[in-house]
Design an enzyme around this catalytic site. Structure first.
Site, mmCIF file in Angstrom:
data_model
loop_
_atom_site.group_PDB
_atom_site.id
_atom_site.type_symbol
_atom_site.label_atom_id
_atom_site.label_comp_id
_atom_site.label_asym_id
_atom_site.label_seq_id
_atom_site.Cartn_x
_atom_site.Cartn_y
_atom_site.Cartn_z
ATOM 1 N N ASP A 82 -41.254 -45.312 41.720
ATOM 2 C CA ASP A 82 -41.685 -43.989 41.268
ATOM 3 C C ASP A 82 -41.833 -44.044 39.743
ATOM 4 O O ASP A 82 -41.698 -45.101 39.137
ATOM 5 C CB ASP A 82 -40.700 -42.910 41.712
ATOM 6 C CG ASP A 82 -39.295 -43.135 41.171
ATOM 7 O OD1 ASP A 82 -38.350 -42.594 41.772
ATOM 8 O OD2 ASP A 82 -39.132 -43.834 40.150
ATOM 9 N N SER A 83 -42.072 -42.894 39.134
ATOM 10 C CA SER A 83 -42.348 -42.883 37.698
ATOM 11 C C SER A 83 -41.165 -43.414 36.895
ATOM 12 O O SER A 83 -41.349 -44.094 35.886
ATOM 13 C CB SER A 83 -42.714 -41.478 37.235
ATOM 14 O OG SER A 83 -41.707 -40.569 37.632
#
Lengths: 141, 282
Positions: free
Chosen positions: A92-93
């Site tokens: 994810d980010s």
């Protein structure tokens, strides 16, 4: 004009990923090599946009994979190829930022925010690292 | 208009599909979506990807009444999904939605006028570094004020939660505008009163056309919702908006719509909706 070392020059044909049916952001980059061979008399091909792509340093690739494996807690059986996308591995980010940080530390380089957004695959990371490491070496750091 | 505002959430930890169940659920989605689910290496990620897509199709079907197999959801270059075939069905100026998943939850939010962004975070403790080491990786994404608030929160645990709350809001903002992770997030500064009345200042200027909410879910998950002016949509995502100009009154009606609480859905309910049953519980 990038200076190209002949030992690692590799021509990349135009790659369209035919197995990609999903509409997610896919970077298909046009890779035309601008080359002029003085001796053989081949015409120099000019493209308005070109990128010279060397085969990534295998040691760099290995280190990138190690960092990615650690960050994403991948099982040892998980295959990583140069084309593997971080997102496909569940990044994810937050993971992406940490991976870039890990790479900066490992290779003692600094990755600009804009560049880090373009790192989507293992190969992207390895290519960028090699580029930055080389730039650093040339700057006589 | 209120009907365009939806907030649904699914707890996927409760869904343990057999390979057959999984294939069946996947088959409910259009063919072109299958590879984007399968491409994930870990089963947990495939589950999240599948559920997030089921939510999108179910919500569009439920709210706009478009027949399930006529729904066309695409993504622009930066990756935010949008509905392509809304014209003719949508009575809303800019029906749009956003999904998020992290940990055990997958959620979707939709809006009829404003652009919407949504983010779920699971407050995972860093395994191989201390909390200060962990959050330091992300220092450049926060303004001075935010960073000071984070590191002065108290214990390690409190610092971590504060970090995740700010991160969650920033993500919701980024996802609302549909741009992918932006440069200069340190200039997008969040202000709040005990995590209510949340507003944002960009380059020091308060953005009055945005609203933000932050909720705590179970199991140390948080969810944030961002609602903003369609004009703020980024790049090619902006082209998916039908109406960019609003007079002030019209816009404020959209901005002021109630932010409903999240409604829990189960997989079974989503699957029923995809089979055109009328049994979706509101």
């Amino acid at each position: 004009m990038a200076s190209v070392s002949t030992s690692c020059l590799r021509f990349q044909p135009l790659l369209w990923q035919s197995n990609n049916t999903c509409q997610a952001a896919q970077r298909t980059s046009l890779k035309l090599v601008s080359v002029s061979w003085a001796k053989s008399g081949f015409p120099s091909l000019r493209a308005t946009r070109f990128r010279v792509s060397c085969a990534a340093n295998p040691l760099t690739m290995q280190k990138v994979c190690d960092i990615v494996r650690k960050q994403l807690v991948l099982s040892p059986e998980t295959q990583l190829t140069p084309e593997t996308k971080f997102s496909e591995l569940g990044a994810d980010s937050l993971d992406t930022v940490e991976i870039v940080m890990g790479l900066e530390e490992e290779f003692d380089i600094n990755v600009e925010e804009e560049s880090s957004q373009n790192i989507t695959t293992v190969k992207d990371a390895a290519d960028l690292i090699d580029k930055l490491v080389q730039k650093k070496a040339e700057a006589g750091a | 208009m209120e009907r365009g505002v939806q907030r649904w959430i699914v707890d996927i930890s409760k869904w343990e599909p057999s390979p057959h169940d999984f294939s069946f659920a996947l088959s409910l989605l259009p063919q072109h979506e299958h590879s984007s689910v399968i491409r994930f290496v870990k089963m947990e990620d495939r589950k999240r990807a599948l559920v997030s897509r089921l939510l999108q199709y179910a919500l569009v079907h439920q709210v706009l009444g478009i027949p399930y197999d006529e729904i066309v959801i695409k993504r622009k270059l930066e990756g935010k999904p949008y509905l392509e075939c809304a014209k003719g069905y949508s009575k809303f100026p800019n029906f749009n939605f956003n999904v998020s998943h992290h940990g055990d939850f997958v959620a979707i939010a939709s809006e009829p006028v404003c652009i919407v962004g949504l983010d779920i975070v699971c407050c995972v403790k860093p395994q191989k570094e201390t909390v200060p080491e962990f959050i330091h990786n992300f220092a450049s994404y926060f303004s001075r004020l935010e960073w000071d608030n984070i590191i002065n929160s108290g214990t390690s645990d409190e610092i971590l939660v504060e970090f995740y709350r700010y991160w969650c809001l920033k993500e919701a903002y980024v996802k609302a505008i549909g741009s992918g992770l932006v440069n200069g997030l340190d200039r997008v500064e969040f202000h709040h009163t005990n995590w209510t009345n949340i507003f944002v200042k960009i380059d020091g200027k308060p953005m009055k056309e945005w609203r933000f909410w932050l909720f705590e879910l179970q199991k140390q998950h948080w969810v944030s919702v961002a609602r903003g002016h369609p004009k703020a949509a980024a790049g090619s995502y902006k082209t998916t908006m039908s109406q960019l100009e609003f007079d002030e009154e019209e816009y404020h009606k959209g901005l002021g719509l109630p932010n409903v609480t999240f409604v829990a859905q189960t997989l079974e309910q989503l699957i029923l909706v995809s089979h055109d049953a009328d049994e979706m519980v509101e």
